[in-house]
Design a protein around this motif. Structure first.
Motif, PDB file in Angstrom:
ATOM      1  N   LYS A 164       0.824  -1.218   0.000  1.00 54.49           N
ATOM      2  CA  LYS A 164       0.000   0.000   0.000  1.00 54.49           C
ATOM      3  C   LYS A 164       0.849   1.255   0.000  1.00 54.49           C
ATOM      4  CE  LYS A 164      -4.430  -1.563   1.630  1.00 54.49           C
ATOM      5  NZ  LYS A 164      -4.136  -2.990   1.990  1.00 54.49           N
ATOM      6  N   ASN A 165       1.998   1.161   0.717  1.00 53.48           N
ATOM      7  CA  ASN A 165       2.879   2.332   0.807  1.00 53.48           C
ATOM      8  C   ASN A 165       3.786   2.470  -0.417  1.00 53.48           C
ATOM      9  OD1 ASN A 165       4.403   0.116   1.173  1.00 53.48           O
ATOM     10  ND2 ASN A 165       5.014   0.561   3.294  1.00 53.48           N
ATOM     11  N   HIS A 167       6.075   0.353  -1.241  1.00 47.50           N
ATOM     12  CA  HIS A 167       7.296  -0.441  -1.098  1.00 47.50           C
ATOM     13  C   HIS A 167       7.114  -1.820  -1.710  1.00 47.50           C
ATOM     14  CE1 HIS A 167       9.350   2.535   1.082  1.00 47.50           C
ATOM     15  NE2 HIS A 167       8.582   2.493   2.169  1.00 47.50           N
TER      16      HIS A 167
END
Ligand code: SF4
Ligand code: SF4
Ligand code: FES
Ligand code: FES
Lengths: 263, 245
Positions: A164-165, A167
């Motif tokens: 989600k981020n 990464h």
């Protein structure tokens, strides 16, 4: 006893005394190659749904790899797959195994062993244009190997998913495994190549006359192992490359959902 | 014991036809046994060539149900029991009589190949791995089934331009020999007509010695021809560095 040698002299397409189903294998090869030809042309034509990024995946269709537009910084008014596909197409078209299959199944030259060919053709084989061009096969091997290197990159990249981020994290989806299988099949096919077999060692007359020759003998032995099953590698990799595109395409279109095995 | 129908080609160069013979067959019989039985019991003048009955002399080549094969290596139980068995002479060679053909063209081709020529002062020491390739080709029993099935000869009658698979195999065995000193690449390309072979592998399919004619002999020889005549970079390098094999 009749006074004709008719039974022996028969020539012309299909003339044979064979009693078995000699037509079956060229027919299957014909259908297999036509089916692949139709699907791959259609898929290359689309110019979309070749990259599946659903749920953080990064699955790139082998028909569209490498992304030459971003690599070369160019844009083309047609599907960029056509900038790539001439390489695998040329590689397979000049491959000794495929030559055998399409000379038989498409050119009926000969359609099967001890079966007559269409009458009235002047036969030159590979000694004159166009088929004399088959002699450049090794150059297609060089180019195809570059493409396979990119497909390895894609397959490894398919083990990483965006969270989600944003990464990347390690994971395995069914798509990952399909891409891995595909690149292994393509490697098995191209590293069993007859031209490669010659270049790595087959051209030597003496395998033990120097340290280099002894190393090349080992390489030649390795290529020979793959070469013994070159036909099987050719079909498996042809099927897998088409199937990989189809799988990614269906996922990208939202028709099919990739199953994640390891999140 | 059962009875089988054989259709055997009888005739000579002026003409001929398939003649029916009923043969009482026993388990384990090969086509040559049946032909001998026909000779013994029904047609004393039936001509066939044979010698060893052990698939080693290469004499009994014919076409059984349309497939080029050694008669002594083709078992009757390979065919369905209710199916007749057709035996014809090799199609690519001129007929002498019945199942016997004139294969002398092959010996003329053979003479065109420069024989094994060792370097002066050769040390006669070789490693097994260096002769493995040539030894595969030395298994050839000169049955000429590969010559018979090869479409370049059988269909296109290019005998004047093409050596045929058997002799491409022979050239390969010499070219790959570690102690031979000649280069026969030009011979392969020109008189040998290796470019006429379209690697469709019928020779390999029929070879009773299971020599990988196409993959191990013809394709490697084609690649050597490419090195010398078709690879642009290699040719350029040769020109720049002043030639050599
Ligand atoms: S592979 Fe070449 S030599 Fe062998 S039968 Fe076919 S055309 Fe003839
Ligand atoms: S290569 Fe095989 S088929 Fe050809 S002549 Fe020799 S044994 Fe017979
Ligand atoms: S011979 Fe098939 S890929 Fe080279
Ligand atoms: S009789 Fe010798 S090979 Fe058949």
């Amino acid at each position: 006893m009749s006074d004709s040698t008719a039974v022996l002299d028969r020539k012309g397409l299909g003339a044979t005394s064979r009693h078995d189903t000699w037509w079956l294998s060229p027919l299957l090869i014909f259908l297999g190659l036509v089916a692949f030809g139709i699907y791959s042309t259609w898929a290359a034509w689309q110019g979309k749904f070749y990259l599946d990024t659903v749920h953080g995946a990064d699955y790139l269709s082998p028909f569209y790899s490498p992304d030459v537009r971003s690599l070369l910084g160019i844009n083309v008014p047609f599907s960029y797959a056509f900038l790539i596909l001439w390489i695998p197409l040329g590689f397979r078209a000049t491959c000794y195994y495929y030559r055998k299959s399409y000379y038989r199944a498409f050119f009926l030259s000969p359609v099967a062993c001890a079966v007559g060919e269409p009458a009235g053709r002047k036969y030159k084989g590979e000694s004159a244009f166009p088929f004399i061009l088959q002699n450049i096969h090794r150059y297609f091997w060089y180019l195809a190997t570059i493409v396979v290197a990119f497909l390895w990159y894609d397959a490894i990249r398919a083990f990483f998913f965006a969270g989600k981020n944003g990464h990347l994290h390690f994971g395995v989806g069914v798509g990952t495994l399909i891409m891995l299988f595909n690149v292994i099949a393509l490697t098995g096919f191209s590293f069993g190549c007859n031209s490669l077999r010659h270049l790595v060692g087959g051209k030597l007359d003496c395998f033990s006359c120097s340290a280099t020759a002894r190393t090349r003998y080992k390489l030649w032995g390795g290529v020979t192992i793959l070469n013994l099953r070159h036909m099987e590698w050719a079909w498996v990799s042809l099927f897998s490359v088409g199937f990989t595109d189809l799988y990614i395409r269906l996922c990208a279109m939202g028709i099919w959902h990739d199953v994640r095995i390891i999140h | 014991m059962s009875t089988r129908l054989f259709k055997v080609w009888r005739g000579d160069k002026s003409g001929g036809q398939l003649v029916d013979y009923k043969v009482d067959v026993q388990e384990g019989m090969v086509v040559l046994d049946a032909i001998h039985q026909i000779q013994r019991e029904q047609a004393h003048d039936l001509a066939c060539r044979w010698n060893c009955k052990a698939a080693k002399c290469g004499s009994c080549s014919a076409e059984v149900n349309g497939k080029p094969a050694l008669m002594c290596k083709t078992r009757l139980d390979d065919f369905a029991e209710d199916h007749s068995i057709t035996v014809q002479p090799m199609k690519a060679f001129p007929i002498i009589r019945d199942l016997v053909t004139d294969v002398s063209w092959n010996y003329t081709v053979n003479k065109k190949i420069p024989p094994f020529t060792p370097k002066p002062d050769t040390t006669w020491l070789m490693q097994q791995r260096d002769v493995d390739r040539s030894q595969e080709f030395r298994k050839c029993i000169e049955c000429f089934l590969c010559q018979n099935v090869c479409h370049v000869l059988r269909e296109h009658d290019l005998e004047d331009n093409f050596f045929g698979p058997r002799f491409l195999v022979r050239v390969a065995s010499l070219e790959m020999h570690p102690l031979d000193s000649l280069d026969r690449t030009a011979l392969l390309k020109n008189e040998g007509g290796i470019g006429l072979c379209n690697i469709t592998k019928c020779c390999t399919e029929v070879c009773p010695e299971e020599i990988h004619i196409t993959d191990n002999a013809i394709i490697p020889m084609k690649e050597r021809v490419v090195d010398k005549y078709y690879d642009p970079i290699r040719i350029a390098l040769r020109v720049l560095t002043g030639g050599g094999k």
